[in-house]
Design a protein around this motif. Structure first.
Motif, PDB file in Angstrom:
ATOM      1  N   SER A 192    -132.952  50.241 -70.014  1.00 48.00           N
ATOM      2  CA  SER A 192    -133.316  48.896 -70.432  1.00 48.00           C
ATOM      3  C   SER A 192    -134.069  48.164 -69.320  1.00 48.00           C
ATOM      4  O   SER A 192    -133.970  48.510 -68.139  1.00 48.00           O
ATOM      5  CB  SER A 192    -132.068  48.098 -70.803  1.00 48.00           C
ATOM      6  N   LYS A 193    -134.796  47.121 -69.739  1.00 48.84           N
ATOM      7  CA  LYS A 193    -135.525  46.298 -68.775  1.00 48.84           C
ATOM      8  C   LYS A 193    -135.331  44.834 -69.154  1.00 48.84           C
ATOM      9  O   LYS A 193    -135.591  44.447 -70.296  1.00 48.84           O
ATOM     10  CB  LYS A 193    -137.005  46.661 -68.761  1.00 48.84           C
ATOM     11  N   VAL A 194    -134.865  44.034 -68.191  1.00 55.88           N
ATOM     12  CA  VAL A 194    -134.570  42.639 -68.430  1.00 55.88           C
ATOM     13  C   VAL A 194    -135.347  41.783 -67.428  1.00 55.88           C
ATOM     14  O   VAL A 194    -135.365  42.078 -66.231  1.00 55.88           O
ATOM     15  CB  VAL A 194    -133.056  42.345 -68.284  1.00 55.88           C
ATOM     16  N   ALA A 224    -129.633  48.600 -65.743  1.00 50.84           N
ATOM     17  CA  ALA A 224    -130.891  48.109 -66.299  1.00 50.84           C
ATOM     18  C   ALA A 224    -131.904  47.828 -65.188  1.00 50.84           C
ATOM     19  O   ALA A 224    -131.539  47.448 -64.076  1.00 50.84           O
ATOM     20  CB  ALA A 224    -130.645  46.831 -67.093  1.00 50.84           C
ATOM     21  N   ASN A 262    -142.313  47.506 -71.922  1.00 51.04           N
ATOM     22  CA  ASN A 262    -140.952  48.060 -72.017  1.00 51.04           C
ATOM     23  C   ASN A 262    -139.848  47.032 -71.747  1.00 51.04           C
ATOM     24  O   ASN A 262    -138.702  47.410 -71.493  1.00 51.04           O
ATOM     25  CB  ASN A 262    -140.782  49.247 -71.054  1.00 51.04           C
ATOM     26  N   ASP A 282    -136.981  44.572 -72.724  1.00 48.22           N
ATOM     27  CA  ASP A 282    -136.071  44.458 -73.859  1.00 48.22           C
ATOM     28  C   ASP A 282    -135.590  43.031 -74.093  1.00 48.22           C
ATOM     29  O   ASP A 282    -135.253  42.660 -75.217  1.00 48.22           O
ATOM     30  CB  ASP A 282    -134.843  45.353 -73.637  1.00 48.22           C
ATOM     31  N   PHE A 283    -135.563  42.237 -73.016  1.00 48.61           N
ATOM     32  CA  PHE A 283    -134.994  40.902 -73.136  1.00 48.61           C
ATOM     33  C   PHE A 283    -135.492  40.047 -71.986  1.00 48.61           C
ATOM     34  O   PHE A 283    -135.647  40.511 -70.850  1.00 48.61           O
ATOM     35  CB  PHE A 283    -133.463  40.984 -73.113  1.00 48.61           C
ATOM     36  N   HIS A 307    -142.109  40.650 -80.312  1.00 49.42           N
ATOM     37  CA  HIS A 307    -140.932  41.437 -80.712  1.00 49.42           C
ATOM     38  C   HIS A 307    -139.807  41.352 -79.675  1.00 49.42           C
ATOM     39  O   HIS A 307    -138.687  41.802 -79.942  1.00 49.42           O
ATOM     40  CB  HIS A 307    -141.316  42.911 -80.898  1.00 49.42           C
ATOM     41  N   ILE A 308    -140.067  40.741 -78.511  1.00 49.00           N
ATOM     42  CA  ILE A 308    -139.079  40.684 -77.435  1.00 49.00           C
ATOM     43  C   ILE A 308    -138.257  39.400 -77.553  1.00 49.00           C
ATOM     44  O   ILE A 308    -138.817  38.300 -77.539  1.00 49.00           O
ATOM     45  CB  ILE A 308    -139.769  40.733 -76.056  1.00 49.00           C
ATOM     46  N   LYS A 356    -128.649  41.966 -83.088  1.00 50.24           N
ATOM     47  CA  LYS A 356    -129.148  43.056 -82.242  1.00 50.24           C
ATOM     48  C   LYS A 356    -128.990  42.699 -80.764  1.00 50.24           C
ATOM     49  O   LYS A 356    -128.683  43.559 -79.930  1.00 50.24           O
ATOM     50  CB  LYS A 356    -130.610  43.350 -82.565  1.00 50.24           C
ATOM     51  N   PHE A 369    -127.065  44.613 -77.756  1.00 55.54           N
ATOM     52  CA  PHE A 369    -127.682  44.868 -76.455  1.00 55.54           C
ATOM     53  C   PHE A 369    -126.718  44.490 -75.335  1.00 55.54           C
ATOM     54  O   PHE A 369    -126.544  45.241 -74.355  1.00 55.54           O
ATOM     55  CB  PHE A 369    -128.987  44.079 -76.346  1.00 55.54           C
ATOM     56  N   HIS A 391    -124.372  46.746 -72.352  1.00 49.24           N
ATOM     57  CA  HIS A 391    -124.439  46.489 -70.916  1.00 49.24           C
ATOM     58  C   HIS A 391    -123.141  45.869 -70.379  1.00 49.24           C
ATOM     59  O   HIS A 391    -123.140  45.185 -69.360  1.00 49.24           O
ATOM     60  CB  HIS A 391    -125.648  45.596 -70.600  1.00 49.24           C
TER      61      HIS A 391
END
Length: 308
Positions: free
Chosen positions: A2-4, A25, A75, A77-78, A104-105, A159, A163, A167
């Motif tokens: 994941s990438k935050v 992440a 990439n 995710d949040f 979409h993020i 969703k 997520f 984590h």
């Protein structure tokens, strides 16, 4: 992996980034300037180490930059904003993110005071914007409140909860954008009664702490209030409520016992005094005890994504 992206380099931003980093992440830390973001990376690593000394084995990346210039959203995710509680500042940041971050993020705000409906007001992609409210210290306390606004997509909110579970956090979905969200409403209901009892001379602050920690507060480490009453039975609770509810505090402003403290500058440990004096050595010791006890409580709860 994941990438935050975390926006804001204060205590909450550091704790939130550390929690995600400790869970493996990739993290991008953005501040008002690149230098401010870079300066907090060591604190993020230190907090992550306090949670999980094995996190470096997953080799997650930890990058930093400026919110004004950052352009790499590949990439991700949040995205979560953690800047100071100024509505206009948050609105400006969200307007910027609305334009820059691919639609979409999901985007969250850690604001505890401003509803996401106000922060994301009139923005074209408000459907992917939520409150994602943490509690201090953010890297230790498991709860995150995912609060939907008037235009938030409920399916996307669910969703986002998934997520967070992946984590190591404990998210709750709050389906109405109400003041205080969920946990703070419950907490303030307790604080209103506790402060009223101090104001009326019924009990001291220390005795209230003891009463909560060693009775129902003690039980809540095992189960929450609703399940606890499922276990003990609702009939006893309702009989007691008929007697107690009419006498509970219904004040609409904080009582003088606390407002007078604030007027005199006695706002707690940070100022050296609150209901009691806090010499530096006692304040340091209490902070250490507090974090140690929180970590012990975390172990008791045995938080894991596949449990509860």
């Amino acid at each position: 992996m994941s990438k935050v992206v975390v926006i804001g380099t204060g205590t909450m931003g550091v704790g939130i980034a550390a929690g995600f980093l400790a869970s493996g992440a990739n993290i991008v830390m953005l501040g008002r300037t690149s230098d401010k973001a870079l300066a907090c990376l060591d604190s993020i690593r230190s907090c992550a180490n306090s949670l999980n000394t094995e996190w470096p084995k997953a080799n997650p990346s930890l990058q930093s930059g400026s919110i004004e210039t950052w352009q790499d959203w590949d990439n991700v995710d949040f995205v979560i904003e953690t800047v100071s509680e100024q509505l206009q500042l948050k609105q400006d940041i969200f307007a910027l993110l609305d334009q820059r971050v691919p639609p979409h993020i999901p985007i969250g705000s850690n604001s505890s005071g401003f509803p996401i409906s106000d922060i994301a007001k009139d923005l074209p992609t408000a459907h992917r914007m939520f409150n994602a409210h943490y509690f201090m210290p953010a890297h230790i306390v498991p709860l995150v409140e995912i609060v939907t606004g008037k235009r938030s997509d409920l399916a996307l909110a669910e969703k986002l909860c998934q997520f967070y579970r992946a984590h190591g956090k404990k998210p709750v979905l709050v389906k109405k954008d109400i003041p205080g969200f969920l946990a703070n409403r419950i907490q303030h209901a307790l604080m209103r009664e506790a402060l009223s009892l101090v104001e009326e001379g019924v009990a001291t602050p220390d005795d209230i702490d003891t009463a909560v920690r060693y009775s129902f507060g003690f039980r809540y480490a095992a189960v929450g209030p609703m399940t606890q009453k499922e276990i003990s039975g609702w009939e006893g609770m309702t009989l007691a409520a008929e007697l107690i509810y009419p006498s509970l505090s219904n004040i609409t402003q904080p009582p003088s016992c606390v407002t007078n403290l604030i007027k005199s500058g006695k706002t707690g440990i940070a100022k050296g005094a609150g209901f009691k004096d806090w010499p530096t050595h006692e304040a340091t010791l209490m902070k250490q005890k507090y974090e140690k006890r929180l970590k012990a409580a975390f172990e008791v709860l045995n938080i894991a994504p596949d449990q509860d």
